[in-house]
Structures are given as C-alpha cells and as structure tokens.
Design a protein around this motif. Structure first.
Motif, PDB file in Angstrom:
ATOM      1  N   PHE A  66       7.891  -9.718   5.703  1.00 28.42           N
ATOM      2  CA  PHE A  66       8.733 -11.164   5.881  1.00 28.42           C
ATOM      3  C   PHE A  66       8.216 -11.687   6.924  1.00 28.42           C
ATOM      4  CE2 PHE A  66      12.346 -10.273   2.582  1.00 28.42           C
ATOM      5  CZ  PHE A  66      11.355  -9.935   1.248  1.00 28.42           C
ATOM      6  N   LYS A  67       7.827 -11.217   8.396  1.00 28.56           N
ATOM      7  CA  LYS A  67       7.398 -11.375   9.586  1.00 28.56           C
ATOM      8  C   LYS A  67       5.978 -11.825   9.496  1.00 28.56           C
ATOM      9  CE  LYS A  67      11.810 -10.265  12.109  1.00 28.56           C
ATOM     10  NZ  LYS A  67      12.134  -9.531  12.855  1.00 28.56           N
ATOM     11  N   GLY A  68       5.557 -11.632   8.912  1.00 28.31           N
ATOM     12  CA  GLY A  68       3.864 -11.486   8.616  1.00 28.31           C
ATOM     13  C   GLY A  68       3.123 -10.292   8.178  1.00 28.31           C
ATOM     14  N   ALA A  69       3.022  -8.744   8.418  1.00 31.10           N
ATOM     15  CA  ALA A  69       2.402  -8.171   8.326  1.00 31.10           C
ATOM     16  C   ALA A  69       1.872  -7.621   7.356  1.00 31.10           C
ATOM     17  CB  ALA A  69       3.004  -6.864   8.793  1.00 31.10           C
ATOM     18  N   ARG A  70       0.504  -7.137   7.038  1.00 28.59           N
ATOM     19  CA  ARG A  70       0.019  -6.816   5.788  1.00 28.59           C
ATOM     20  C   ARG A  70       0.267  -5.699   5.321  1.00 28.59           C
ATOM     21  NH1 ARG A  70      -4.738  -6.857   6.372  1.00 28.59           N
ATOM     22  NH2 ARG A  70      -4.997  -7.382   3.723  1.00 28.59           N
ATOM     23  N   PRO A  71       0.636  -5.155   4.688  1.00 28.21           N
ATOM     24  CA  PRO A  71       0.865  -4.218   4.160  1.00 28.21           C
ATOM     25  C   PRO A  71       0.160  -2.947   3.995  1.00 28.21           C
ATOM     26  CG  PRO A  71       2.076  -5.519   2.588  1.00 28.21           C
ATOM     27  CD  PRO A  71       1.292  -5.929   3.028  1.00 28.21           C
ATOM     28  N   ALA A  72      -1.225  -3.269   4.307  1.00 29.08           N
ATOM     29  CA  ALA A  72      -2.769  -2.802   3.948  1.00 29.08           C
ATOM     30  C   ALA A  72      -2.732  -1.251   5.586  1.00 29.08           C
ATOM     31  CB  ALA A  72      -3.500  -3.270   4.011  1.00 29.08           C
ATOM     32  N   ASN A  73      -1.908  -2.642   6.179  1.00 30.94           N
ATOM     33  CA  ASN A  73      -1.830  -1.613   7.747  1.00 30.94           C
ATOM     34  C   ASN A  73      -0.963  -1.668   8.593  1.00 30.94           C
ATOM     35  OD1 ASN A  73      -4.262  -3.758   7.883  1.00 30.94           O
ATOM     36  ND2 ASN A  73      -3.461  -5.397   8.890  1.00 30.94           N
TER      37      ASN A  73
END
Length: 218
Positions: free
Chosen positions: A173-180
C-alpha cells in the motif's frame, strides 16, 4: 515452539513455479511459504516415533491441487526410509471422504497423515470423526483439526503468518512492488496433542513427546 525442524529445501511456492525465487519473486506475487511439502514428511516421522508399531500409513489429500503431488512424494519418501508402506487416498470433494476411509479399512491402513487443502480443511470435523471411529492414529497439518477432535497436529502457526502478512500488505500500500518483496518463511511451528482423544482410542503418547508439545488438550 516445537523442537521439530523441517527440511527446508525447495519450499513452496518455489517448487511449483509460482515465483522465480524466494528472494526475488518476480511478477506480481509475494507472500509466505507454509512448508506444506516439507512438513508432510515430518508428520510421518512423528507418527512412527509416537506409535512405533505402525506399518502402513495412508495419506489423505486432494491430488487435483497442484501443490498436492509434492506433499505425497515427501510422504512416500519418508515412509520408505522408515520401512513403512504408504498409500495415497485422493479426495476431490466432500462426497469422497467417507469412501476414502472405507478404502483405508479395507486396505488395513493403521495410521494416517492428512495433507492441507481446501477439501480437507472444509471437511476437518468429518475427517477427525471418521479417523476416531476407525481408531486410526492420525497426524494433521493444523491445530484446527485437533480442536475438532483430531489426535495430533504438527504444522505452521497460521495465525502468526496472517499477522505477518499484514506487514506485507502495508508495504505494498505504501508503494513497494510485490516482485521485490521476498517470499518469507514461517518462524513458528506448533505441535498440538489431544491427550483426551489418545486415551479414548486406547493410545499411549510417549512422555517425551508430550514434553515437546506446544499444547496438550486434556
């Protein structure tokens, strides 16, 4: 936390191709491994340790689920190592449960390991009831089965995983990409024993195992 430790090689979801690696999942997927494959073999070890006289173990699971065949392979491998014969009982839906237990009786299965899947979870109470009626020493994948009358369980502390999952959701929700975001692994495993059920089945649980249990239901 239980002192049993899983074999941590090829953990799901890596083993079925859901993610590229645990450290870098890739795509749009991240989450937690639940050690479903690794713990399948450990539950057979637990059954043999607890009830040394068993010779033929059954494995109950929906084999139509892609994560199920590796659980069966782990179960079969450990059974062979321990000198046990093993047979899988495939349940694809609610109506298959009673037939599977009838087949176990016919084939003289004298211990049972239950895998984790939507079918087994939805029928947990029925499975625990039928296992008790047939006096089958049974190891389950989650404490919920034991709370419904099952004999013992060894598995991941799922409420702890759910709690930790909230942290991943917050990061996304704070902008992190699931891939990372690395696919994390459980830090809490629990062994739960229903001593009341053991006594009703005429089974004696070794004191050393009771001492290692995270919870004993009396």
């Amino acid at each position: 936390m239980s002192s049993f430790g899983p074999n941590r090689t090829s953990p799901l979801p890596l083993g079925v191709g859901v993610v590229a690696s645990l450290a870098q999942p890739g795509g749009n997927v991240t989450g937690f491994s639940a050690f479903v494959t690794e713990l399948s073999g450990k539950r057979v070890e637990l059954l043999k340790e607890t009830f040394p006289s068993i010779a033929r173990v059954g494995f109950l699971l929906n084999m139509g689920n892609p994560v199920s065949p590796p659980q069966w392979e782990a179960t079969l491998s450990v059974a062979k190592t321990l000198g046990l014969s093993a047979e899988v009982f495939d349940v694809r839906g609610d109506l298959d449960i009673a037939g599977a237990f009838a087949a176990m009786r016919q084939r003289r299965v004298n211990a049972l390991s239950v895998g984790i899947d939507a079918v087994t979870q939805a029928n947990a109470a029925t499975i625990a009831k039928l296992a008790a009626e047939q006096k089958l020493p049974t190891a389950y994948p989650a404490r919920e089965f034991v709370e419904l009358g099952g004999l013992l369980s060894y598995g991941v502390d799922y409420p702890d995983l759910y709690y930790r999952a909230a942290g991943l959701i917050d990061k996304i929700f704070k902008g992190a990409r699931p891939a990372n975001l690395p696919v994390d692994q459980p830090t809490k495993l629990e062994l739960v024993i229903n001593l009341k059920m053991a006594k009703s089945l005429g089974l004696e649980v070794p004191p050393m195992l009771l001492a290692r249990a995270d919870e004993v239901i009396e």
